[in-house]
Write a protein that holds these residues in place. Structure first.
Motif, PDB file in Angstrom:
ATOM      1  N   LYS A   2      -3.279  -6.671  10.801  1.00 22.72           N
ATOM      2  CA  LYS A   2      -2.836  -7.281   9.544  1.00 22.72           C
ATOM      3  C   LYS A   2      -3.493  -6.583   8.342  1.00 22.72           C
ATOM      4  N   ARG A   3      -4.698  -6.097   8.535  1.00 19.04           N
ATOM      5  CA  ARG A   3      -5.352  -5.348   7.451  1.00 19.04           C
ATOM      6  C   ARG A   3      -4.547  -4.096   7.112  1.00 19.04           C
ATOM      7  N   SER A   4      -4.053  -3.423   8.143  1.00 20.92           N
ATOM      8  CA  SER A   4      -3.235  -2.226   7.921  1.00 20.92           C
ATOM      9  C   SER A   4      -1.890  -2.607   7.309  1.00 20.92           C
ATOM     10  N   TRP A   5      -1.308  -3.688   7.824  1.00 18.04           N
ATOM     11  CA  TRP A   5      -0.008  -4.162   7.320  1.00 18.04           C
ATOM     12  C   TRP A   5      -0.075  -4.486   5.829  1.00 18.04           C
ATOM     13  N   ASP A   6      -1.139  -5.145   5.440  1.00 17.58           N
ATOM     14  CA  ASP A   6      -1.270  -5.587   4.041  1.00 17.58           C
ATOM     15  C   ASP A   6      -1.448  -4.424   3.062  1.00 17.58           C
ATOM     16  N   LYS A   7      -1.810  -3.252   3.559  1.00 21.16           N
ATOM     17  CA  LYS A   7      -1.970  -2.075   2.698  1.00 21.16           C
ATOM     18  C   LYS A   7      -0.636  -1.396   2.394  1.00 21.16           C
ATOM     19  N   LEU A   8       0.409  -1.766   3.124  1.00 18.08           N
ATOM     20  CA  LEU A   8       1.705  -1.090   2.981  1.00 18.08           C
ATOM     21  C   LEU A   8       2.518  -1.687   1.838  1.00 18.08           C
ATOM     22  N   ASN A   9       3.395  -0.871   1.264  1.00 12.49           N
ATOM     23  CA  ASN A   9       4.315  -1.409   0.273  1.00 12.49           C
ATOM     24  C   ASN A   9       5.525  -2.042   0.965  1.00 12.49           C
ATOM     25  N   GLU A  10       6.384  -2.676   0.215  1.00  9.10           N
ATOM     26  CA  GLU A  10       7.499  -3.429   0.800  1.00  9.10           C
ATOM     27  C   GLU A  10       8.435  -2.537   1.604  1.00  9.10           C
ATOM     28  N   ALA A  11       8.730  -1.346   1.090  1.00  7.13           N
ATOM     29  CA  ALA A  11       9.629  -0.427   1.793  1.00  7.13           C
ATOM     30  C   ALA A  11       9.037  -0.012   3.140  1.00  7.13           C
ATOM     31  N   GLN A  12       7.732   0.226   3.162  1.00  9.74           N
ATOM     32  CA  GLN A  12       7.071   0.616   4.411  1.00  9.74           C
ATOM     33  C   GLN A  12       7.063  -0.528   5.419  1.00  9.74           C
ATOM     34  N   GLN A  13       6.812  -1.746   4.938  1.00  4.15           N
ATOM     35  CA  GLN A  13       6.832  -2.909   5.832  1.00  4.15           C
ATOM     36  C   GLN A  13       8.225  -3.122   6.422  1.00  4.15           C
ATOM     37  N   LYS A  14       9.253  -2.997   5.579  1.00  7.27           N
ATOM     38  CA  LYS A  14      10.626  -3.159   6.066  1.00  7.27           C
ATOM     39  C   LYS A  14      10.969  -2.105   7.116  1.00  7.27           C
ATOM     40  N   ALA A  15      10.531  -0.874   6.871  1.00  2.42           N
ATOM     41  CA  ALA A  15      10.791   0.209   7.823  1.00  2.42           C
ATOM     42  C   ALA A  15      10.110  -0.051   9.161  1.00  2.42           C
ATOM     43  N   LEU A  16       8.874  -0.589   9.125  1.00  5.66           N
ATOM     44  CA  LEU A  16       8.158  -0.899  10.375  1.00  5.66           C
ATOM     45  C   LEU A  16       8.820  -2.032  11.140  1.00  5.66           C
ATOM     46  N   LEU A  17       9.274  -3.063  10.426  1.00  7.23           N
ATOM     47  CA  LEU A  17       9.965  -4.168  11.090  1.00  7.23           C
ATOM     48  C   LEU A  17      11.260  -3.690  11.741  1.00  7.23           C
ATOM     49  N   ALA A  18      11.998  -2.823  11.041  1.00  9.16           N
ATOM     50  CA  ALA A  18      13.247  -2.285  11.595  1.00  9.16           C
ATOM     51  C   ALA A  18      12.961  -1.407  12.811  1.00  9.16           C
ATOM     52  N   ALA A  19      11.899  -0.608  12.746  1.00 15.58           N
ATOM     53  CA  ALA A  19      11.520   0.239  13.876  1.00 15.58           C
ATOM     54  C   ALA A  19      11.072  -0.606  15.067  1.00 15.58           C
TER      55      ALA A  19
END
Length: 335
Positions: free
Chosen positions: A247-264
């Motif tokens: 979650k520490r790594s997740w919280d450092k990401l911007n919205e586009a990066q988080q969306k890309a990870l969820l899609a992946a």
């Protein structure tokens, strides 16, 4: 314009271009993904992580995922704490490995709790799994992909069918609930991650083991055993092995990066859903090809194991784990 002024402007432009380039490089973030299975050899869990890495590269959102297979970055059971602390970004992780810190996780490797692959998919969207994921999230970890694998038994001595066939064998199970059931049947227990089964059998430390269909093949355990009990229609062994992220790594990401990870993560999950049943058949085919006897439990064998599990694993979990009784009830409520 004087020669001195031209040189100054040229130098200023060069510094500015380096600053822009440095800024672009700084925007690119590399995530470290770790797991214990061999890389590049067809293990479905490694492939899930590789899918995430490929999808993130295609998304072009300033992220890269670097995969470290074969426990090359962290030992199997150390990955949980590494994610909680933010030292590791992503892991394909058998959740029950962290049951020492969160005993509720043993519900995700409870003998006979998951009936088949279709039942596992229904559990993913149930109140049971909502509770498990809340514990995961509260601990500082995020689920990117759900994954359940079936498994079986294998022995260097004799075929394992009913509980009486386990007596006297030193065996490995992936977590406390299975260990309690096997001990209840008269086995001696040796605890270790699946990556150590081969060597333990080779050196005589282990006679038998439980693990997933995928691990039985990836770790070439067929080179050490005489008999395999395939998952079949009465698989006692199902384990939740999700793709997790700090979650520490997740919280450092911007919205586009988080969306890309969820899609992946979704794409990786869809891959595993398609592969899961095939892993069981691949297990049977590979072991037969290598001269290992392959047997199936009967309904009576499985029922006898479940009876022991009720008196050991289920009872201990309900009595000793906070909220354990309610978790079991929620899982059993999923038809």
């Amino acid at each position: 314009m004087s020669k001195t002024l031209r040189r100054f402007m040229s130098a200023t432009a060069m510094v500015a271009s380096f600053a822009v380039a440095g800024s672009a490089m700084a925007a690119d973030l590399t995530l470290k993904a770790s797991h214990q299975w061999p890389g590049g050899k067809g293990d479905a869990r490694d492939e899930m992580v590789q899918i995430i890495a490929k999808e993130i590269a295609k998304a072009d959102v300033g992220l890269e995922v670097q995969v470290y297979p074969g426990a090359s970055l962290f030992k199997p059971k150390e990955q949980w704490n590494a994610m909680v602390k933010g030292q590791l970004d992503i892991s394909a992780f058998p959740l029950d490995y962290a049951s020492g810190r969160h005993p509720q996780f043993s519900a995700t490797l409870m003998p006979g709790l998951v009936k088949n692959h279709e039942h596992a998919l229904r559990l993913n969207t149930s109140p049971f799994m909502d509770d498990i994921k809340k514990i995961i999230n509260d601990a500082g970890v995020v689920v990117l992909s759900d994954a359940w694998l079936a498994g079986g038994f294998a022995s260097t001595k004799s075929c394992i069918l009913g509980p009486d066939t386990m007596k006297g064998q030193v065996t490995r199970a992936a977590g406390p609930a299975f260990e309690q059931m096997l001990a209840g049947a008269g086995a001696s227990i040796a605890s270790m991650p699946s990556s150590e089964i081969y060597t333990a059998m080779q050196t005589g430390v282990l006679d038998a083991a439980n693990t997933s269909s995928g691990s039985f093949v990836s770790y070439r355990i067929y080179e050490q055993v005489k008999c395999l009990t395939e998952p079949g229609d009465h698989a006692l062994w199902f384990m939740y092995e999700p793709i997790l992220m700090s979650k520490r790594s997740w919280d450092k990401l911007n919205e586009a990066q988080q969306k890309a990870l969820l899609a992946a993560g979704k794409k990786a999950e869809e891959y595993m859903t398609e592969q899961a049943k095939g892993l069981d058949q691949k297990l049977v085919d590979v072991y037969k090809k290598n001269g290992v006897e392959v047997v199936k439990m009967s309904a009576e064998d499985a029922a006898a194991w479940r009876e022991i599990a009720k008196q050991t694993s289920y009872k201990n979990f309900s009595d000793k784990v906070p909220g354990g009784d309610a978790l079991i009830e929620k899982a059993l409520a999923v038809e």
